[in-house]
Scaffold this motif. Structure first.
Motif, PDB file in Angstrom:
ATOM      1  N   ASN A  12       0.840  -1.196   0.000  1.00 16.54           N
ATOM      2  CA  ASN A  12       0.000   0.000   0.000  1.00 16.54           C
ATOM      3  C   ASN A  12       0.875   1.246   0.000  1.00 16.54           C
ATOM      4  O   ASN A  12       1.795   1.359   0.807  1.00 16.54           O
ATOM      5  N   GLY A  13       0.619   2.164  -0.928  1.00 15.62           N
ATOM      6  CA  GLY A  13       1.415   3.387  -0.990  1.00 15.62           C
ATOM      7  C   GLY A  13       1.205   4.131  -2.293  1.00 15.62           C
ATOM      8  O   GLY A  13       0.195   3.949  -2.973  1.00 15.62           O
ATOM      9  N   ILE A  14       2.176   4.948  -2.649  1.00 12.28           N
ATOM     10  CA  ILE A  14       2.085   5.818  -3.819  1.00 12.28           C
ATOM     11  C   ILE A  14       3.112   5.396  -4.867  1.00 12.28           C
ATOM     12  O   ILE A  14       4.292   5.265  -4.560  1.00 12.28           O
ATOM     13  N   VAL A  15       2.638   5.200  -6.106  1.00 13.11           N
ATOM     14  CA  VAL A  15       3.516   5.046  -7.262  1.00 13.11           C
ATOM     15  C   VAL A  15       3.669   6.435  -7.866  1.00 13.11           C
ATOM     16  O   VAL A  15       2.677   7.119  -8.126  1.00 13.11           O
ATOM     17  N   THR A  16       4.903   6.874  -8.057  1.00 14.14           N
ATOM     18  CA  THR A  16       5.171   8.183  -8.649  1.00 14.14           C
ATOM     19  C   THR A  16       5.983   7.986  -9.912  1.00 14.14           C
ATOM     20  O   THR A  16       6.920   7.199  -9.923  1.00 14.14           O
ATOM     21  N   TYR A  17       5.574   8.681 -10.979  1.00 13.08           N
ATOM     22  CA  TYR A  17       6.362   8.620 -12.208  1.00 13.08           C
ATOM     23  C   TYR A  17       6.415   9.989 -12.866  1.00 13.08           C
ATOM     24  O   TYR A  17       5.528  10.817 -12.653  1.00 13.08           O
ATOM     25  N   ARG A  18       7.493  10.215 -13.618  1.00 13.51           N
ATOM     26  CA  ARG A  18       7.676  11.474 -14.341  1.00 13.51           C
ATOM     27  C   ARG A  18       7.622  11.173 -15.828  1.00 13.51           C
ATOM     28  O   ARG A  18       8.431  10.414 -16.349  1.00 13.51           O
ATOM     29  N   THR A  19       6.665  11.794 -16.505  1.00 13.51           N
ATOM     30  CA  THR A  19       6.534  11.588 -17.943  1.00 13.51           C
ATOM     31  C   THR A  19       7.693  12.266 -18.659  1.00 13.51           C
ATOM     32  O   THR A  19       8.382  13.118 -18.092  1.00 13.51           O
ATOM     33  N   VAL A  20       7.904  11.879 -19.914  1.00  8.52           N
ATOM     34  CA  VAL A  20       8.974  12.478 -20.709  1.00  8.52           C
ATOM     35  C   VAL A  20       8.751  13.985 -20.836  1.00  8.52           C
ATOM     36  O   VAL A  20       9.690  14.756 -20.912  1.00  8.52           O
ATOM     37  N   GLY A  21       7.506  14.437 -20.791  1.00  9.25           N
ATOM     38  CA  GLY A  21       7.191  15.856 -20.850  1.00  9.25           C
ATOM     39  C   GLY A  21       7.476  16.600 -19.554  1.00  9.25           C
ATOM     40  O   GLY A  21       7.339  17.819 -19.487  1.00  9.25           O
ATOM     41  N   GLY A  22       7.860  15.876 -18.484  1.00 11.35           N
ATOM     42  CA  GLY A  22       8.218  16.520 -17.226  1.00 11.35           C
ATOM     43  C   GLY A  22       7.117  16.572 -16.191  1.00 11.35           C
ATOM     44  O   GLY A  22       7.298  17.127 -15.117  1.00 11.35           O
TER      45      GLY A  22
END
Length: 81
Positions: free
Chosen positions: A46-56
């Motif tokens: 249980n938690g947060i998935v964080t991702y950064r798109t190529v667009g920032g």
């Protein structure tokens, strides 16, 4: 070059696209996945998935648990939302 991220839940494909970095809540602690990461399969809690798109753009997605697999710059998440 970037990572291909696929996030799938039991209901639908939540996201599929290119990202620069992914951070996931592993059962042994939070960890980041960057380009050319070693192959891995890990359970998620249980938690947060964080991702950064190529667009920032930074995106947060709350999950209840699941699994992550990394193979040749493809990150596949099977998660419960």
């Amino acid at each position: 070059m970037s990572l291909l991220l696929k996030i799938v839940s039991p209901l639908r494909v939540e996201f599929e696209g290119e990202v620069e970095v992914v951070a996931v809540p592993g059962t042994q602690g939070r960890f980041e996945i960057l380009q050319n990461h070693a192959p891995i399969i890990s359970s998620l809690e249980n938690g947060i998935v964080t991702y950064r798109t190529v667009g920032g753009e930074d995106v947060d997605l709350r999950i209840l648990g699941g699994f992550v697999e990394v193979q040749k710059n493809v990150v596949s998440l099977c998660v419960e939302i």
